[in-house]
Write a protein that holds these residues in place. Structure first.
Motif, PDB file in Angstrom:
ATOM      1  N   VAL A 230     -10.550  -7.538   4.281  1.00  0.00           N
ATOM      2  CA  VAL A 230      -9.176  -7.082   4.062  1.00  0.00           C
ATOM      3  C   VAL A 230      -9.058  -6.282   2.770  1.00  0.00           C
ATOM      4  CG1 VAL A 230      -6.793  -7.820   3.700  1.00  0.00           C
ATOM      5  CG2 VAL A 230      -8.194  -8.966   5.419  1.00  0.00           C
ATOM      6  N   LEU A 231      -9.729  -6.718   1.702  1.00  0.00           N
ATOM      7  CA  LEU A 231      -9.617  -6.033   0.417  1.00  0.00           C
ATOM      8  C   LEU A 231     -10.121  -4.595   0.509  1.00  0.00           C
ATOM      9  CD1 LEU A 231      -8.981  -6.024  -2.585  1.00  0.00           C
ATOM     10  CD2 LEU A 231     -11.271  -6.969  -3.010  1.00  0.00           C
ATOM     11  N   THR A 232     -11.292  -4.409   1.123  1.00  0.00           N
ATOM     12  CA  THR A 232     -11.850  -3.053   1.260  1.00  0.00           C
ATOM     13  C   THR A 232     -10.940  -2.168   2.091  1.00  0.00           C
ATOM     14  OG1 THR A 232     -14.101  -3.916   1.079  1.00  0.00           O
ATOM     15  CG2 THR A 232     -13.844  -1.722   2.024  1.00  0.00           C
ATOM     16  N   LEU A 233     -10.456  -2.702   3.203  1.00  0.00           N
ATOM     17  CA  LEU A 233      -9.552  -1.929   4.048  1.00  0.00           C
ATOM     18  C   LEU A 233      -8.259  -1.603   3.314  1.00  0.00           C
ATOM     19  CD1 LEU A 233     -10.050  -3.746   7.480  1.00  0.00           C
ATOM     20  CD2 LEU A 233     -10.816  -1.447   6.865  1.00  0.00           C
ATOM     21  N   GLY A 234      -7.758  -2.562   2.524  1.00  0.00           N
ATOM     22  CA  GLY A 234      -6.544  -2.319   1.756  1.00  0.00           C
ATOM     23  C   GLY A 234      -6.713  -1.196   0.754  1.00  0.00           C
ATOM     24  N   VAL A 235      -7.841  -1.168   0.058  1.00  0.00           N
ATOM     25  CA  VAL A 235      -8.104  -0.106  -0.913  1.00  0.00           C
ATOM     26  C   VAL A 235      -8.208   1.248  -0.207  1.00  0.00           C
ATOM     27  CG1 VAL A 235      -9.802   0.805  -2.552  1.00  0.00           C
ATOM     28  CG2 VAL A 235      -9.209  -1.624  -2.587  1.00  0.00           C
ATOM     29  N   LEU A 236      -8.903   1.279   0.921  1.00  0.00           N
ATOM     30  CA  LEU A 236      -9.039   2.530   1.672  1.00  0.00           C
ATOM     31  C   LEU A 236      -7.686   3.020   2.186  1.00  0.00           C
ATOM     32  CD1 LEU A 236     -12.328   1.825   3.681  1.00  0.00           C
ATOM     33  CD2 LEU A 236     -12.020   3.486   1.832  1.00  0.00           C
ATOM     34  N   LEU A 237      -6.847   2.104   2.650  1.00  0.00           N
ATOM     35  CA  LEU A 237      -5.517   2.502   3.120  1.00  0.00           C
ATOM     36  C   LEU A 237      -4.654   3.012   1.972  1.00  0.00           C
ATOM     37  CD1 LEU A 237      -4.677  -0.297   5.717  1.00  0.00           C
ATOM     38  CD2 LEU A 237      -5.395   2.048   6.158  1.00  0.00           C
ATOM     39  N   LEU A 238      -4.775   2.397   0.800  1.00  0.00           N
ATOM     40  CA  LEU A 238      -4.035   2.889  -0.362  1.00  0.00           C
ATOM     41  C   LEU A 238      -4.452   4.314  -0.699  1.00  0.00           C
ATOM     42  CD1 LEU A 238      -2.184   2.604  -2.815  1.00  0.00           C
ATOM     43  CD2 LEU A 238      -4.076   1.486  -4.014  1.00  0.00           C
ATOM     44  N   LEU A 239      -5.749   4.577  -0.721  1.00  0.00           N
ATOM     45  CA  LEU A 239      -6.233   5.924  -1.007  1.00  0.00           C
ATOM     46  C   LEU A 239      -5.793   6.901   0.075  1.00  0.00           C
ATOM     47  CD1 LEU A 239      -9.851   5.086  -2.243  1.00  0.00           C
ATOM     48  CD2 LEU A 239      -7.860   5.700  -3.630  1.00  0.00           C
ATOM     49  N   PHE A 240      -5.812   6.443   1.328  1.00  0.00           N
ATOM     50  CA  PHE A 240      -5.376   7.299   2.434  1.00  0.00           C
ATOM     51  C   PHE A 240      -3.936   7.746   2.224  1.00  0.00           C
ATOM     52  CE2 PHE A 240      -3.190   7.883   6.454  1.00  0.00           C
ATOM     53  CZ  PHE A 240      -4.014   8.773   7.123  1.00  0.00           C
ATOM     54  N   PHE A 241      -3.052   6.797   1.925  1.00  0.00           N
ATOM     55  CA  PHE A 241      -1.643   7.146   1.794  1.00  0.00           C
ATOM     56  C   PHE A 241      -1.361   7.928   0.515  1.00  0.00           C
ATOM     57  CE2 PHE A 241      -0.866   3.792   4.995  1.00  0.00           C
ATOM     58  CZ  PHE A 241      -0.125   4.563   5.876  1.00  0.00           C
TER      59      PHE A 241
ATOM     60  N   VAL B  67       0.834  -1.202   0.000  1.00  0.00           N
ATOM     61  CA  VAL B  67       0.000   0.000   0.000  1.00  0.00           C
ATOM     62  C   VAL B  67       0.871   1.255   0.000  1.00  0.00           C
ATOM     63  CG1 VAL B  67      -1.465   1.361   1.541  1.00  0.00           C
ATOM     64  CG2 VAL B  67      -2.104  -0.987   0.984  1.00  0.00           C
ATOM     65  N   VAL B  68       1.879   1.282   0.853  1.00  0.00           N
ATOM     66  CA  VAL B  68       2.752   2.461   0.951  1.00  0.00           C
ATOM     67  C   VAL B  68       3.584   2.617  -0.319  1.00  0.00           C
ATOM     68  CG1 VAL B  68       4.709   3.466   2.194  1.00  0.00           C
ATOM     69  CG2 VAL B  68       2.820   2.448   3.467  1.00  0.00           C
ATOM     70  N   LEU B  69       4.120   1.526  -0.850  1.00  0.00           N
ATOM     71  CA  LEU B  69       4.929   1.602  -2.069  1.00  0.00           C
ATOM     72  C   LEU B  69       4.110   2.120  -3.251  1.00  0.00           C
ATOM     73  CD1 LEU B  69       7.064  -1.667  -1.845  1.00  0.00           C
ATOM     74  CD2 LEU B  69       7.774   0.683  -1.349  1.00  0.00           C
ATOM     75  N   LEU B  70       2.883   1.628  -3.391  1.00  0.00           N
ATOM     76  CA  LEU B  70       2.018   2.114  -4.476  1.00  0.00           C
ATOM     77  C   LEU B  70       1.669   3.587  -4.290  1.00  0.00           C
ATOM     78  CD1 LEU B  70      -0.405  -0.933  -4.938  1.00  0.00           C
ATOM     79  CD2 LEU B  70       1.328  -0.122  -6.555  1.00  0.00           C
ATOM     80  N   SER B  71       1.500   4.019  -3.041  1.00  0.00           N
ATOM     81  CA  SER B  71       1.193   5.432  -2.795  1.00  0.00           C
ATOM     82  C   SER B  71       2.380   6.318  -3.155  1.00  0.00           C
ATOM     83  CB  SER B  71       0.786   5.645  -1.335  1.00  0.00           C
ATOM     84  OG  SER B  71       1.875   5.465  -0.455  1.00  0.00           O
TER      85      SER B  71
END
Length: 260
Positions: free
Chosen positions: A156-167, A107-111
């Motif tokens: 997990v998938l929904t939370l992962g997408v939200l965390l990606l958008l957050f970062f 998530v952080v790397l993609l952000s």
């Protein structure tokens, strides 16, 4: 970065490992300042600017700098408050604590990729202001998304997408705000401006942990995410009239009139 690697460190050596590594990094920072950072040299132009230094009160009450100071306080308050609740939601979604870093890392790397593709390119085109405002709105929408997720069984998938958008939003805001504070400040008061900015950032970290823990206990994570979204909405309104200093002024500073 430690909160992203925290689950791995905690699984390896528990909380003592996290605190000892933090201590070691702090001592490393001291060593860099003492033995690596070049000594300050006398510059005649700095002496000339000193006679035009605005008062501390003018610095503290400058509308442009107040926007940035309030913004960094809210940004880090929201970040730490979010991280009070997110780990428990990931566990509830079925991801064990020791495995959280395997979600945080991609998530952080993609952000970072997103930041590299947007921030520097749009800043050179003079589009930093709309990007800045869009990222505040993005982080606010993530908080609303987390609010909705917290009202049902998270996955997990929904939370992962939200965390990606957050970062994606957080990294742009984190990188662009101190840059703007430095450009807005005349050279003679740049250290004071950045000192105030960094102090508000640290206070935001403290407030986020304290408020996040208190609210999650008293009113639950739904109320916590709702308050985060409200704070970001206020920041968006306050930042709407912001003035962006172009890149080419980053080393020359802005006239003292910017602190009137």
């Amino acid at each position: 970065m430690l909160f992203r690697s925290g689950p791995l460190l905690s699984a390896w050596g528990g909380l003592p490992a996290i605190f000892w590594i933090t201590c070691g990094l702090s001592l490393g920072g001291v060593a860099v300042v003492v033995w690596w950072t070049p000594a300050e040299t006398y510059r005649p132009e700095a002496q000339a600017h000193a006679t035009q230094t605005p008062s501390t009160w003018r610095i503290l009450t400058s509308p442009e700098l107040l926007r940035l100071d309030a913004g960094v306080f809210i940004l880090y308050t929201v970040q730490l408050a979010t991280w009070v609740a997110v780990p428990a939601q990931l566990v509830q979604a079925g991801l064990a604590t020791g495995q959280h870093s395997w979600l945080y890392l991609p998530v952080v790397l993609l952000s970072f990729v997103f930041m590299g593709m947007t921030l520097f390119r749009l800043e050179r085109k003079g589009l930093l202001r709309p990007l800045f405002l869009a990222c505040i709105a993005l982080v606010m929408c993530v908080q609303l998304g987390l609010l909705l997720v917290s009202s049902r069984q998270p996955d997990v998938l929904t939370l992962g997408v939200l965390l990606l958008l957050f970062f994606c939003g957080f990294n742009v805001l984190e990188a662009s705000q101190p840059s703007q504070a430095s450009r807005l400040a005349p050279p003679a008061v740049r250290a004071t401006v950045l000192g105030i900015y960094n102090t508000l950032q640290s206070l935001g970290i403290f407030a986020g942990g304290a408020i996040g823990g208190l609210l999650s206990k008293k009113i639950g994570v739904t109320g916590l995410f709702g308050l985060n979204a409200a704070m970001l909405a206020l920041w968006l309104l306050a930042a709407w009239g912001m003035r962006v200093v172009p890149v080419h002024q980053s080393h020359t500073g802005v006239s003292n009139t910017s602190l009137n």
